[in-house]
Design a protein around this motif. Structure first.
Motif, mmCIF file in Angstrom:
data_model
loop_
_atom_site.group_PDB
_atom_site.id
_atom_site.type_symbol
_atom_site.label_atom_id
_atom_site.label_comp_id
_atom_site.label_asym_id
_atom_site.label_seq_id
_atom_site.Cartn_x
_atom_site.Cartn_y
_atom_site.Cartn_z
ATOM 1 N N LYS A 1 29.532 -17.826 -35.487
ATOM 2 C CA LYS A 1 28.371 -18.198 -34.688
ATOM 3 C C LYS A 1 27.513 -16.962 -34.433
ATOM 4 C CE LYS A 1 30.615 -22.041 -32.293
ATOM 5 N NZ LYS A 1 31.027 -22.602 -30.976
ATOM 6 N N PRO A 2 26.232 -17.004 -34.776
ATOM 7 C CA PRO A 2 25.367 -15.842 -34.538
ATOM 8 C C PRO A 2 25.319 -15.495 -33.055
ATOM 9 C CG PRO A 2 24.315 -17.413 -36.019
ATOM 10 C CD PRO A 2 25.523 -18.102 -35.469
ATOM 11 N N LYS A 3 25.201 -14.191 -32.784
ATOM 12 C CA LYS A 3 25.140 -13.707 -31.409
ATOM 13 C C LYS A 3 23.946 -12.782 -31.257
ATOM 14 C CE LYS A 3 29.325 -11.907 -31.362
ATOM 15 N NZ LYS A 3 29.968 -12.306 -32.635
ATOM 16 N N GLY A 4 23.211 -12.943 -30.164
ATOM 17 C CA GLY A 4 22.062 -12.091 -29.890
ATOM 18 C C GLY A 4 22.502 -10.767 -29.295
ATOM 19 N N CYS A 5 22.028 -9.659 -29.890
ATOM 20 C CA CYS A 5 22.374 -8.317 -29.406
ATOM 21 C C CYS A 5 21.278 -7.828 -28.465
ATOM 22 C CB CYS A 5 22.520 -7.354 -30.583
ATOM 23 S SG CYS A 5 23.795 -7.843 -31.764
ATOM 24 N N MET A 6 21.626 -7.598 -27.222
ATOM 25 C CA MET A 6 20.632 -7.244 -26.211
ATOM 26 C C MET A 6 20.289 -5.747 -26.290
ATOM 27 S SD MET A 6 21.707 -9.542 -22.893
ATOM 28 C CE MET A 6 23.352 -8.833 -22.685
ATOM 29 N N HIS A 7 19.029 -5.490 -26.673
ATOM 30 C CA HIS A 7 18.546 -4.110 -26.761
ATOM 31 C C HIS A 7 17.390 -3.877 -25.800
ATOM 32 C CE1 HIS A 7 20.944 -2.297 -29.924
ATOM 33 N NE2 HIS A 7 20.911 -3.451 -30.555
ATOM 34 N N THR A 8 17.405 -2.714 -25.197
ATOM 35 C CA THR A 8 16.356 -2.311 -24.271
ATOM 36 C C THR A 8 15.383 -1.371 -24.984
ATOM 37 O OG1 THR A 8 17.579 -0.357 -23.532
ATOM 38 C CG2 THR A 8 18.013 -2.454 -22.366
ATOM 39 N N HIS A 9 14.295 -1.052 -24.296
ATOM 40 C CA HIS A 9 13.380 -0.047 -24.845
ATOM 41 C C HIS A 9 14.128 1.260 -25.082
ATOM 42 C CE1 HIS A 9 9.588 -2.262 -24.453
ATOM 43 N NE2 HIS A 9 10.091 -2.775 -23.347
ATOM 44 N N LYS A 10 15.047 1.597 -24.187
ATOM 45 C CA LYS A 10 15.769 2.866 -24.304
ATOM 46 C C LYS A 10 16.668 2.893 -25.529
ATOM 47 C CE LYS A 10 18.702 6.088 -21.742
ATOM 48 N NZ LYS A 10 19.405 6.360 -20.465
ATOM 49 N N TYR B 1 26.234 -9.103 -25.708
ATOM 50 C CA TYR B 1 25.755 -10.281 -26.433
ATOM 51 C C TYR B 1 25.113 -11.271 -25.462
ATOM 52 C CZ TYR B 1 28.630 -8.571 -30.309
ATOM 53 O OH TYR B 1 29.177 -7.805 -31.314
ATOM 54 N N TRP B 2 23.999 -11.822 -25.875
ATOM 55 C CA TRP B 2 23.225 -12.744 -25.050
ATOM 56 C C TRP B 2 24.064 -13.960 -24.651
ATOM 57 C CZ3 TRP B 2 18.765 -12.809 -22.452
ATOM 58 C CH2 TRP B 2 18.183 -14.041 -22.120
ATOM 59 N N ASN B 3 24.238 -14.144 -23.344
ATOM 60 C CA ASN B 3 24.944 -15.313 -22.796
ATOM 61 C C ASN B 3 26.357 -15.471 -23.347
ATOM 62 O OD1 ASN B 3 22.897 -16.094 -21.090
ATOM 63 N ND2 ASN B 3 21.982 -17.530 -22.536
ATOM 64 N N ARG B 4 26.995 -14.361 -23.714
ATOM 65 C CA ARG B 4 28.363 -14.422 -24.234
ATOM 66 C C ARG B 4 29.198 -13.321 -23.584
ATOM 67 N NH1 ARG B 4 25.455 -16.893 -28.102
ATOM 68 N NH2 ARG B 4 26.477 -18.501 -29.371
ATOM 69 N N GLU C 1 32.326 -13.254 -22.645
ATOM 70 C CA GLU C 1 33.659 -13.030 -23.195
ATOM 71 C C GLU C 1 33.595 -12.202 -24.467
ATOM 72 O OE1 GLU C 1 37.598 -15.537 -24.738
ATOM 73 O OE2 GLU C 1 35.955 -16.582 -23.713
ATOM 74 N N ASP C 2 32.643 -12.538 -25.349
ATOM 75 C CA ASP C 2 32.475 -11.757 -26.580
ATOM 76 C C ASP C 2 32.088 -10.316 -26.251
ATOM 77 O OD1 ASP C 2 33.080 -13.792 -28.360
ATOM 78 O OD2 ASP C 2 31.031 -14.547 -28.384
ATOM 79 N N THR C 3 31.249 -10.154 -25.238
ATOM 80 C CA THR C 3 30.834 -8.816 -24.830
ATOM 81 C C THR C 3 32.038 -8.009 -24.345
ATOM 82 O OG1 THR C 3 28.609 -9.553 -24.222
ATOM 83 C CG2 THR C 3 29.387 -7.496 -23.243
ATOM 84 N N ALA C 4 32.853 -8.619 -23.507
ATOM 85 C CA ALA C 4 34.035 -7.933 -22.982
ATOM 86 C C ALA C 4 34.980 -7.520 -24.101
ATOM 87 C CB ALA C 4 34.749 -8.831 -21.979
ATOM 88 N N ASN C 5 35.122 -8.376 -25.100
ATOM 89 C CA ASN C 5 36.037 -8.094 -26.208
ATOM 90 C C ASN C 5 35.493 -7.043 -27.172
ATOM 91 O OD1 ASN C 5 37.894 -9.974 -25.269
ATOM 92 N ND2 ASN C 5 37.023 -11.647 -26.497
ATOM 93 N N ALA C 6 34.191 -6.780 -27.081
ATOM 94 C CA ALA C 6 33.559 -5.859 -28.025
ATOM 95 C C ALA C 6 33.692 -4.398 -27.606
ATOM 96 C CB ALA C 6 32.079 -6.202 -28.195
ATOM 97 N N PHE C 7 34.143 -4.157 -26.384
ATOM 98 C CA PHE C 7 34.192 -2.786 -25.873
ATOM 99 C C PHE C 7 35.595 -2.414 -25.405
ATOM 100 C CE2 PHE C 7 29.775 -4.085 -25.356
ATOM 101 C CZ PHE C 7 29.082 -2.973 -25.816
ATOM 102 N N ILE C 8 35.897 -1.122 -25.525
ATOM 103 C CA ILE C 8 37.143 -0.582 -24.975
ATOM 104 C C ILE C 8 36.825 0.706 -24.218
ATOM 105 C CG2 ILE C 8 38.596 -1.547 -26.796
ATOM 106 C CD1 ILE C 8 38.769 1.316 -27.970
#
Length: 555
Positions: A214-223, A408-411, A413-420
């Motif tokens: 399932k595609p996931k939106g990657c949240m990027h800021t100006h920074k 990840y946009w509105n995800r 659980e996926d966000t939590a699993n993506a980082f250590i």
């Protein structure tokens, strides 16, 4: 943080780079103030100055804000091929403090509907050739209005080189209250309110795919975006005199950052191509004295195989680089013999809005990811134990750096699993298996995640499988990647047919059907029917077994 690569760091550059607190759109404002009459874009014979570019950005931004009600934080889908309108749209969306959602123009109806629903975009800006795929989303997704762009409006005809059919096609008038002509939007001349965007505000939502398909939106800021825009400009020696050949798609983070946003930041000129054509590329490089060209390996292979290559003067080129897939050694050698330029490979992801690693221009290594970029802490860990590994030990790449996305946009659980957490820092788990040598150069080995790399595009088997299951004849499907001399990898589908369909369904019919259901880079080029698929005791399809059998056949 590893520093062994600093010995080979470009001598003119510091190893750290402060990220400005200005916004991406502010880069265009600064460049326009400095070089209003300088050519920003050349598109099939048409030259657009920075002053004109900025003027059209502001007029479109005014229409989005004053006429369509787009406000800060709203997501606006950008569904278009490389063109001046893409660049204008991108900066217009940022100008009203909204969020750009780049949608791959190769995606078709159902795929587009998913993105619109997932991000909640009420407004989209689309090329007219893509209307058939996005118009059905009106009333079925949050989408309410579509601004329609015609590439021919910005291109000249009768040139001495090939122009894509999609660029030649004249404007089509759509009779719908939900469709707005590009020229109509700009003609109103609405003026947007002053921008209130801050460095930490969300501004871009490129989509990637996960292990579930399932595609996931990657949240990027100006920074996060600015860190790689500024980094790319220094590493690749961009300046106001740089001329970039822009053929990689702008919806992809490499094309977006290196071929659009970086030249606009430095005040360079962008030679925009809507479709790849090796003869046209050669003529444009010679005619406009292109200095920078970023491409994928398959594109370079095709370019160097051109029997007309000797007809073109390529001496203006100073930098040729790319990523997505390793460049074959023989091709790199041929490029060097022809141009004296060593191909500079890099590595990055949608989650890092392009590069985290690049090869030093004066000391690149072939088939190498490069060295970690400014302020990037890249490490190798055992993906099971999370223990950090040393030189020449293969493991998963993890990253900490200013360009890493916010989640990840509105995800959640996926966000939590993506980082250590490691050594008091937060690292993103890439899912890529690599190692670094004694000099700190990183080399790709494999992928933890089940992904196919077809001509630089990521194809997730689970997503293709889910689409294949829509075919009434398909009982079971399993997708793997197989070597392809042109694309690097291509998609192969193993299929078990429903009993009643076996006599009336062919492998060719499945392929033809797939072309209409998914983007061109995704659909299976090879289909093989099986009586059954290997499964585990729990009934899970064992895709690795099919992959192993396929590899044994090719040895």
């Amino acid at each position: 943080m590893m520093t062994r690569h600093y010995e080979f760091w470009p001598k003119r550059l510091g190893t750290s780079l402060p990220v400005p607190k200005s916004t991406v759109h502010h880069n265009l404002e600064v460049t326009t103030a400095r070089y209003p009459d300088k050519t920003a874009i050349i598109y099939y014979g048409t030259e657009i100055s920075y002053k004109q570019l900025s003027n059209e950005v502001n007029r479109l931004a005014g229409f989005l804000q004053k006429n369509l009600g787009v406000s800060k934080g709203d997501r606006v889908a950008l569904y278009m091929q490389n063109s001046p309108q893409y660049i204008i749209s991108f900066y217009a969306i940022l100008r009203v403090d909204a969020v750009v959602v780049p949608v791959n123009p190769m995606n078709v109806k159902d795929e587009v509907a998913f993105y619109l629903t997932d991000c909640g975009a009420k407004i989209a800006i689309a090329g007219q050739e893509l209307i058939e795929h996005i118009h059905p989303s009106l009333g079925k997704t949050p989408l309410e209005q579509i601004i329609v762009a015609t590439y021919a409006d910005y291109a000249q005809q009768g040139l001495d080189y090939s122009i894509p059919d999609v660029v030649v096609k004249k404007r089509v008038v759509f009779d719908s209250p939900h469709m707005i002509e590009w020229e109509e939007a700009l003609a109103l001349g609405s003026i947007p309110n002053p921008s209130e965007a801050k460095s930490e505000d969300l501004c871009c939502l490129p989509y990637t795919s996960g292990t579930t398909g399932k595609p996931k939106g990657c949240m990027h800021t100006h920074k996060t975006m600015q860190s790689n825009i500024f980094g790319a400009s220094l590493w690749s020696q961009h300046s106001p005199s740089a001329v970039s050949l822009a053929i990689l798609p702008f919806f992809h983070v490499t094309g977006l950052q290196h071929l659009m946003n970086t030249p606009i930041y430095t005040g360079g000129t962008i030679i925009v191509m809507t479709r790849w054509d090796r003869d046209t590329a050669g003529k444009l490089i010679e005619r406009y004295s292109c200095t920078h060209w970023i491409c994928i390996a398959t594109m370079l292979v095709d370019f160097l195989a051109n029997p007309n290559l000797s007809d073109y003067n390529l001496k203006s080129l100073k930098s040729i680089s790319g990523g997505g897939a390793a460049l074959p050694k023989a091709v790199g050698e041929k490029l060097y013999q022809l141009t004296g330029i060593e191909y500079g490979e890099g590595y990055g992801l949608s989650e890092t809005i392009a590069q985290t690693h690049m090869n030093p221009r004066d000391r690149p290594k072939i088939q190498c990811m490069g060295v970690p970029q400014f302020d990037v802490d890249a490490r190798i860990i055992d993906p099971n134990t999370m223990i950090e590994l040393g030189p020449n030990e293969e493991g998963e790449v993890i990253l900490n750096g200013p360009q890493v996305f916010k989640g990840y946009w509105n995800r959640s659980e996926d966000t939590a699993n993506a980082f250590i957490q490691l050594d008091g820092k937060t690292f993103f788990r890439t899912g890529d298996i690599a190692f670094y040598d004694e000099e700190g150069y990183f080399f790709m080995v494999d992928r933890v995640k089940r992904m196919i790399n077809a001509s630089g595009f990521k194809v997730w088997p689970a997503e293709v499988e889910s689409l294949l299951y829509k075919h009434p004849a398909v009982k079971h499907a399993c997708v793997i990647g197989v070597p392809d001399p042109r694309r690097g990898e291509t998609v192969k589908a193993f299929i078990v047919l429903n009993e009643k369909c076996k006599e009336n369904t062919t492998e060719e019919e499945i392929i033809t059907w797939s072309k209409k259901q998914m983007a061109a880079y995704k659909y299976p080029r090879v289909v093989q029917f099986l009586d059954k698929l290997p499964t585990s005791g729990s009934g899970k399809i064992l895709w690795r077994k099919l992959q192993e059998v396929q590899e044994q056949k090719q040895r």
